[in-house]
Design a protein around this motif. Structure first.
Motif, PDB file in Angstrom:
ATOM      1  N   ALA A  60       1.009  -1.053  -0.151  1.00 38.34           N
ATOM      2  CA  ALA A  60       0.479  -0.036   0.360  1.00 38.34           C
ATOM      3  C   ALA A  60       0.687   1.072   0.368  1.00 38.34           C
ATOM      4  N   ALA A  61       0.248   1.999  -0.353  1.00 38.33           N
ATOM      5  CA  ALA A  61       1.382   3.562  -0.600  1.00 38.33           C
ATOM      6  C   ALA A  61      -0.021   4.746  -0.543  1.00 38.33           C
ATOM      7  N   ALA A  62       0.474   5.559   0.257  1.00 43.21           N
ATOM      8  CA  ALA A  62      -0.187   6.630   0.344  1.00 43.21           C
ATOM      9  C   ALA A  62       0.893   8.236  -0.128  1.00 43.21           C
ATOM     10  N   SER A  63      -0.219   9.453  -0.745  1.00 41.83           N
ATOM     11  CA  SER A  63       0.472  10.381  -0.666  1.00 41.83           C
ATOM     12  C   SER A  63       0.163  11.823  -0.450  1.00 41.83           C
ATOM     13  N   PHE A  64       0.911  12.138   0.495  1.00 39.00           N
ATOM     14  CA  PHE A  64      -0.250  12.686   1.816  1.00 39.00           C
ATOM     15  C   PHE A  64       0.507  14.640   1.919  1.00 39.00           C
ATOM     16  N   LYS A  65      -1.253  15.218   1.506  1.00 42.37           N
ATOM     17  CA  LYS A  65      -0.444  16.830   1.876  1.00 42.37           C
ATOM     18  C   LYS A  65      -1.374  17.195   3.118  1.00 42.37           C
ATOM     19  N   HIS A  66      -0.541  17.797   3.874  1.00 42.76           N
ATOM     20  CA  HIS A  66      -1.362  18.339   4.842  1.00 42.76           C
ATOM     21  C   HIS A  66      -2.329  17.677   5.929  1.00 42.76           C
ATOM     22  N   PRO A  69      -4.193  12.698   3.312  1.00 41.99           N
ATOM     23  CA  PRO A  69      -4.063  11.567   2.098  1.00 41.99           C
ATOM     24  C   PRO A  69      -4.769  12.766   0.845  1.00 41.99           C
ATOM     25  N   ALA A  70      -3.654  12.628   0.199  1.00 39.12           N
ATOM     26  CA  ALA A  70      -4.262  12.962  -1.322  1.00 39.12           C
ATOM     27  C   ALA A  70      -4.728  12.097  -2.632  1.00 39.12           C
ATOM     28  N   GLY A  71      -4.068  11.207  -1.937  1.00 40.77           N
ATOM     29  CA  GLY A  71      -4.670   9.607  -2.821  1.00 40.77           C
ATOM     30  C   GLY A  71      -3.731   8.728  -1.998  1.00 40.77           C
ATOM     31  N   ALA A 103      -1.644   5.781  -5.964  1.00 46.22           N
ATOM     32  CA  ALA A 103      -1.824   7.089  -5.313  1.00 46.22           C
ATOM     33  C   ALA A 103      -1.324   8.315  -5.856  1.00 46.22           C
ATOM     34  N   ARG A 104      -0.154   8.722  -5.860  1.00 44.84           N
ATOM     35  CA  ARG A 104      -0.177   9.953  -6.553  1.00 44.84           C
ATOM     36  C   ARG A 104      -0.661  10.512  -7.758  1.00 44.84           C
ATOM     37  N   VAL A 237     -10.089   7.202  -5.934  1.00 47.84           N
ATOM     38  CA  VAL A 237     -10.216   8.145  -6.828  1.00 47.84           C
ATOM     39  C   VAL A 237     -10.614   9.937  -6.647  1.00 47.84           C
ATOM     40  N   GLY A 238     -11.172   9.786  -5.438  1.00 43.38           N
ATOM     41  CA  GLY A 238     -11.922  11.179  -5.176  1.00 43.38           C
ATOM     42  C   GLY A 238     -11.534  10.591  -3.148  1.00 43.38           C
ATOM     43  N   ILE A 239     -11.043  11.605  -2.734  1.00 42.25           N
ATOM     44  CA  ILE A 239     -10.878  11.859  -1.392  1.00 42.25           C
ATOM     45  C   ILE A 239     -11.449  13.645  -1.125  1.00 42.25           C
ATOM     46  N   GLY A 240     -12.680  13.133  -0.174  1.00 41.13           N
ATOM     47  CA  GLY A 240     -13.038  14.734   0.647  1.00 41.13           C
ATOM     48  C   GLY A 240     -12.791  15.027   1.737  1.00 41.13           C
ATOM     49  N   ALA A 241     -12.523  15.442   2.074  1.00 37.39           N
ATOM     50  CA  ALA A 241     -11.384  15.922   3.803  1.00 37.39           C
ATOM     51  C   ALA A 241     -11.889  17.260   3.671  1.00 37.39           C
TER      52      ALA A 241
END
Length: 380
Positions: A60-66, A69-71, A103-104, A237-241
């Motif tokens: 598993a991989a993740a691309s994090f911002k603030h 996860p962005a993805g 993920a990216r 494909v879509g994250i709402g946070a």
């Protein structure tokens, strides 16, 4: 562990000390983290570790911002659109590279300057990919020989490389200080298992749906609430946070899912940029083109292909087999109605809303399988 600065550069930060003396979950192998770097890294590491455990050890991989996860994604096939954009061959990529690339590519605009996380050791192939993208750091359990040295040359030697201890187990209770008060609670340790996915409407869940829904739940556990997640074939494909209204999360994440799918349209892939146009500018202009702007002539080597409203609608109708997870109970059926517009076939949510019966009925009307977990996953 020393921090460069606090939440903002004008804030100083004290050295990081372990809660239990001598027990450190991460080590710095290169660079010097900031406060936010460490928050991103620790949240991202927990996400990929939990997703991998819940799914039988898959990469598993993740691309994090603030601190969200962005993805996030599991290892799997990289489609031609993502491969073209990142200048790699879609066939033959290793597991950790495919997981991070997927993920990216989930939200490549938001992933600009991300913090990467991998559940498995980083190899030379992924290190070479990371050398070509704007990324601030990475956390993983280990690194193949020579990889830390390769990554250490990125960003003029400032690229942050962290090694996480997979055997580390955090304390059962956690605390934070806010405005002079100490808040303490039991750590959220409920395992994410297929048994949580109890169908309330629709058919029994197939293995692919279970995989996507469990990945979505792992993502929500480390995403700032309110949050929802659209997952397809092991990719978010879509994250709402972080929205105050859950339906706003649903709409925001649904719009991202549509953009992810539209980026695969032949007319978008046929945008022919001049060789000197950088990758991130190409990504941004793909998205701006989908939002109605035509790239400036000096960016293109050929006129932009037409993409009509009818072409968009026909293409979006092909977005199917999307799974949707929510960290809190769906309070109204509008979340289901919006989700159905983005190819959603399965929903997992805690249930327990006063209007849960209406939510269930909406799922039946749209032919969506609904699973009630009984587990709220707020994260603040």
């Amino acid at each position: 562990m020393k921090l460069r600065y606090g939440m903002n550069p004008h804030q100083t930060a004290a050295p990081v000390v372990p809660v239990r003396p001598g027990e450190v979950p991460v080590r710095v192998l290169n660079g010097e983290p900031s406060y936010i770097n460490l928050l991103d890294a620790l949240n991202a590491w927990q996400l990929v570790g939990e997703a991998s455990r819940a799914l039988g050890g898959q990469v598993a991989a993740a691309s994090f911002k603030h601190v969200s996860p962005a993805g996030a994604a599991l290892a799997g096939p990289v489609d031609e659109a993502a491969a073209e954009l990142h200048g790699v061959g879609p066939a033959g990529l290793g597991a950790v590279t495919s997981a991070y690339l997927r993920a990216r590519d989930a939200d490549p605009k938001s992933s600009y300057g991300d913090f990467a996380a991998l559940s498995h050791p980083v190899d030379a192939e992924l290190a070479e990919l990371l050398a070509t993208v704007v990324c601030d750091g990475i956390i993983a359990p280990d690194y193949h020989p020579g990889v830390v040295e390769r990554l250490g040359r990125k960003k003029g030697g400032r690229f942050l490389v962290l090694a996480a201890d997979p055997a580390y187990r955090p304390p059962a209770r956690e605390a934070r200080q806010v405005y002079g008060l100490r808040l303490e609670q039991e750590r959220d340790q409920v395992d994410l298992t297929p048994e949580l996915l109890r169908p309330a409407a629709g058919e029994e869940l197939d293995p692919a749906a279970v995989t996507d829904l469990l990945l979505g739940l792992a993502v929500l556990r480390y995403t700032q609430s309110n949050s929802v997640c659209y997952v397809r074939d092991g990719v978010t494909v879509g994250i709402g946070a972080g929205q105050q209204s859950r339906v706003d999360c649903t709409r925001l994440a649904g719009a991202k899912a549509d953009l992810w799918w539209l980026r695969r349209h032949p007319a978008v892939r046929a945008l022919e940029f001049r060789p000197e146009v950088r990758r991130q500018d190409r990504i941004n202009w793909q998205l701006r083109h989908l939002e109605g702007e035509t790239p400036a002539a000096d960016l293109l080597a050929a006129p932009a292909p037409e993409l009509t409203d009818r072409q968009r609608s026909l293409w979006l109708a092909g977005l199917t087999d999307v799974r949707f997870t929510s960290d809190g109970a769906l309070p109204f059926r509008d979340n289901v109605d919006h989700a159905a517009r983005h190819g959603v076939t399965h929903i997992a949510e805690p249930g327990g809303s006063v209007r849960s019966a209406e939510v269930e009925q909406a799922c039946r009307e749209h032919g969506i399988t609904l699973a009630r977990t009984g587990l709220r996953l707020f994260h603040h």
